[in-house]
Enzyme design. Structure first.
Site, short mmCIF file in Angstrom:
data_model
loop_
_atom_site.label_atom_id
_atom_site.label_comp_id
_atom_site.label_asym_id
_atom_site.label_seq_id
_atom_site.Cartn_x
_atom_site.Cartn_y
_atom_site.Cartn_z
N ASN A 9 -1.51 17.20 52.51
CA ASN A 9 -2.33 17.66 53.63
C ASN A 9 -3.72 17.05 53.46
O ASN A 9 -4.48 17.45 52.58
CB ASN A 9 -2.39 19.21 53.58
CG ASN A 9 -3.32 19.78 54.62
OD1 ASN A 9 -3.83 19.07 55.49
ND2 ASN A 9 -3.56 21.09 54.54
N TRP A 10 -4.02 16.10 54.32
CA TRP A 10 -5.32 15.40 54.20
C TRP A 10 -6.47 16.25 54.73
O TRP A 10 -7.63 15.89 54.56
CB TRP A 10 -5.28 14.07 54.97
CG TRP A 10 -4.34 13.05 54.42
CD1 TRP A 10 -3.43 13.21 53.41
CD2 TRP A 10 -4.21 11.70 54.86
NE1 TRP A 10 -2.76 12.05 53.20
CE2 TRP A 10 -3.21 11.09 54.09
CE3 TRP A 10 -4.84 10.92 55.85
CZ2 TRP A 10 -2.83 9.76 54.26
CZ3 TRP A 10 -4.47 9.60 56.03
CH2 TRP A 10 -3.47 9.03 55.23
N LYS A 11 -6.16 17.32 55.42
CA LYS A 11 -7.18 18.18 56.03
C LYS A 11 -8.12 17.33 56.89
O LYS A 11 -7.69 16.35 57.48
CB LYS A 11 -7.92 18.99 54.95
CG LYS A 11 -6.93 19.74 54.06
CD LYS A 11 -7.56 20.77 53.18
CE LYS A 11 -6.48 21.45 52.35
NZ LYS A 11 -6.98 22.55 51.52
N HIS A 94 -1.68 27.42 58.25
CA HIS A 94 -2.43 27.17 57.01
C HIS A 94 -3.54 28.22 56.89
O HIS A 94 -4.12 28.64 57.88
CB HIS A 94 -3.02 25.76 57.04
CG HIS A 94 -3.55 25.34 55.70
ND1 HIS A 94 -4.77 25.79 55.23
CD2 HIS A 94 -3.03 24.56 54.73
CE1 HIS A 94 -4.96 25.28 54.02
NE2 HIS A 94 -3.92 24.54 53.69
N GLU A 96 -6.51 27.99 56.10
CA GLU A 96 -7.79 27.59 56.69
C GLU A 96 -7.78 27.81 58.19
O GLU A 96 -8.81 28.10 58.80
CB GLU A 96 -8.08 26.13 56.33
CG GLU A 96 -8.46 26.01 54.85
CD GLU A 96 -8.10 24.69 54.20
OE1 GLU A 96 -7.83 23.70 54.92
OE2 GLU A 96 -8.07 24.65 52.95
N GLU A 164 0.85 29.27 49.46
CA GLU A 164 -0.46 28.79 49.02
C GLU A 164 -1.40 29.99 48.87
O GLU A 164 -2.02 30.42 49.85
CB GLU A 164 -1.05 27.83 50.05
CG GLU A 164 -0.22 26.58 50.27
CD GLU A 164 -1.06 25.45 50.86
OE1 GLU A 164 -1.03 24.36 50.28
OE2 GLU A 164 -1.77 25.66 51.86
N GLY A 170 -8.09 24.46 46.67
CA GLY A 170 -9.34 23.72 46.51
C GLY A 170 -10.24 24.25 45.41
O GLY A 170 -11.41 23.88 45.33
N SER A 211 -4.27 23.72 44.47
CA SER A 211 -4.73 22.99 43.27
C SER A 211 -3.59 22.34 42.51
O SER A 211 -3.60 22.28 41.27
CB SER A 211 -5.55 23.91 42.35
OG SER A 211 -6.74 24.32 43.01
N GLY A 232 -3.21 19.26 48.58
CA GLY A 232 -4.43 18.96 49.34
C GLY A 232 -5.18 17.82 48.70
O GLY A 232 -4.84 16.64 48.89
N GLY A 233 -6.19 18.15 47.91
CA GLY A 233 -7.08 17.14 47.32
C GLY A 233 -6.38 15.96 46.67
O GLY A 233 -6.74 14.80 46.92
P1 13P Z 1 -5.63 21.74 47.25
O1 13P Z 1 -4.44 21.03 46.68
O2 13P Z 1 -6.82 20.85 47.45
O3 13P Z 1 -5.94 22.99 46.49
O4 13P Z 1 -5.25 22.22 48.73
C1 13P Z 1 -4.07 22.89 48.92
C2 13P Z 1 -3.79 22.99 50.38
O5 13P Z 1 -4.45 23.72 51.08
C3 13P Z 1 -2.71 22.16 50.94
O6 13P Z 1 -2.36 22.58 52.21
#
Ligand code: 13P
Length: 255
Positions: A9-11, A94, A96, A164, A170, A211, A232-233
């Site tokens: 997920n590149w957000k 998600h 977020e 998640e 994050g 993470s 994510g990251g």
């Molecule tokens: P991180 O891997 O950066 O913690 O993000 C997880 C995420 O929200 C993937 O959708």
């Protein structure tokens, strides 16, 4: 045994140019990794360009969100049909989106149904906040999100659910495998079994997210209830994401 899956997920990161470059680097590393489904979810504006890069490769495309209506006066929104020709997957619910955009279980439910109608495979995200965990409500919250997202759906073939925990996203502090197992094997799976007569374990893939890194992914992928990771990251770092995919293959094939 369902095919494992790693999704990135590149957000809200990367311009179109940066996204193209990242996709090229990812494909170079990921295309040779077999035994796992590899999905990348760039921002909307990069989907078409990235789709071009992925064509003819084994890497699949996902979107990060969508509206549930087929079309209409919804300024700034993207309809399921607009994604259908481009993507195979779509992230829905998600945390977020739930926290910053007030997305409710009802909204997620409408989107899940719309995704199925459009032929997209939803990756439904669920997870409790730190406050909910600390007050002993994690199981109740996650079960409620699963039930809410799937309400009224009689067929859950080809569904992915990502657990998640909000406090692990994050932060660099992933859940422990024990916690992931407690929630995924101990809450999500039984909730699905309660809702569906056909064994959901054979149809629904469960991903851990929060993470995830090359250093910790193996401990999650070794769990029976886990079929891969939502990243994510580390999905913005080709070396790391490719390594994560390789580790998942190894863990799931008993290596
Ligand atoms: P991180 O891997 O950066 O913690 O993000 C997880 C995420 O929200 C993937 O959708």
């Amino acid at each position: 045994m369902p095919v494992p899956i790693v999704a990135g997920n590149w957000k809200m990161h990367t311009s179109v140019t940066e996204g193209l470059r990242l996709a090229l680097e990812l494909v170079e590393g990921l295309d040779g990794v077999s035994g796992v489904e590899k999905v990348i979810c760039p921002p909307f504006v990069s989907l078409e360009a990235v789709a071009g890069v992925l064509r003819g490769t084994s890497v699949k495309l996902g979107a990060q969100n969508m509206h549930h209506e087929v079309q209409g006066a919804y300024t700034g929104e993207v309809a399921p049909g607009m994604l259908a020709g481009l993507c195979e997957y779509v992230l829905l619910g998600h945390s977020e989106r739930r926290s910053h955009f007030a997305e409710t279980d009802e909204a997620v439910n409408l989107k899940v149904k719309a995704a199925f109608r459009a032929g997209l495979c939803p990756i439904v995200c669920v997870g409790e906040t730190l406050e909910q965990r600390e007050s002993g409500k994690a199981a109740e919250v996650v079960a409620g999100q699963v039930r809410g997202a799937l309400r009224g759906l009689h067929n859950i073939m080809d569904l992915v659910i990502a657990y998640e925990p909000v406090w692990a996203i994050g932060t660099g502090v992933a859940a422990t495998p024990e916690t992931a197992s407690e929630v995924m094997g101990g809450v999500i799976l039984p909730t699905l079994q309660e809702m569906y007569t056909r064994d959901p374990a054979a149809q629904v893939r469960l991903l851990y997210g929060g993470s995830v890194s090359p250093g910790n992914v193996e401990s999650f992928a070794r769990l029976e209830s886990v079929h891969g990771a939502l990243v994510g990251g580390a999905s913005l770092r080709p070396d790391q994401f490719v390594e994560i995919a390789r580790i998942v293959v190894g863990a799931k094939s008993g290596g």
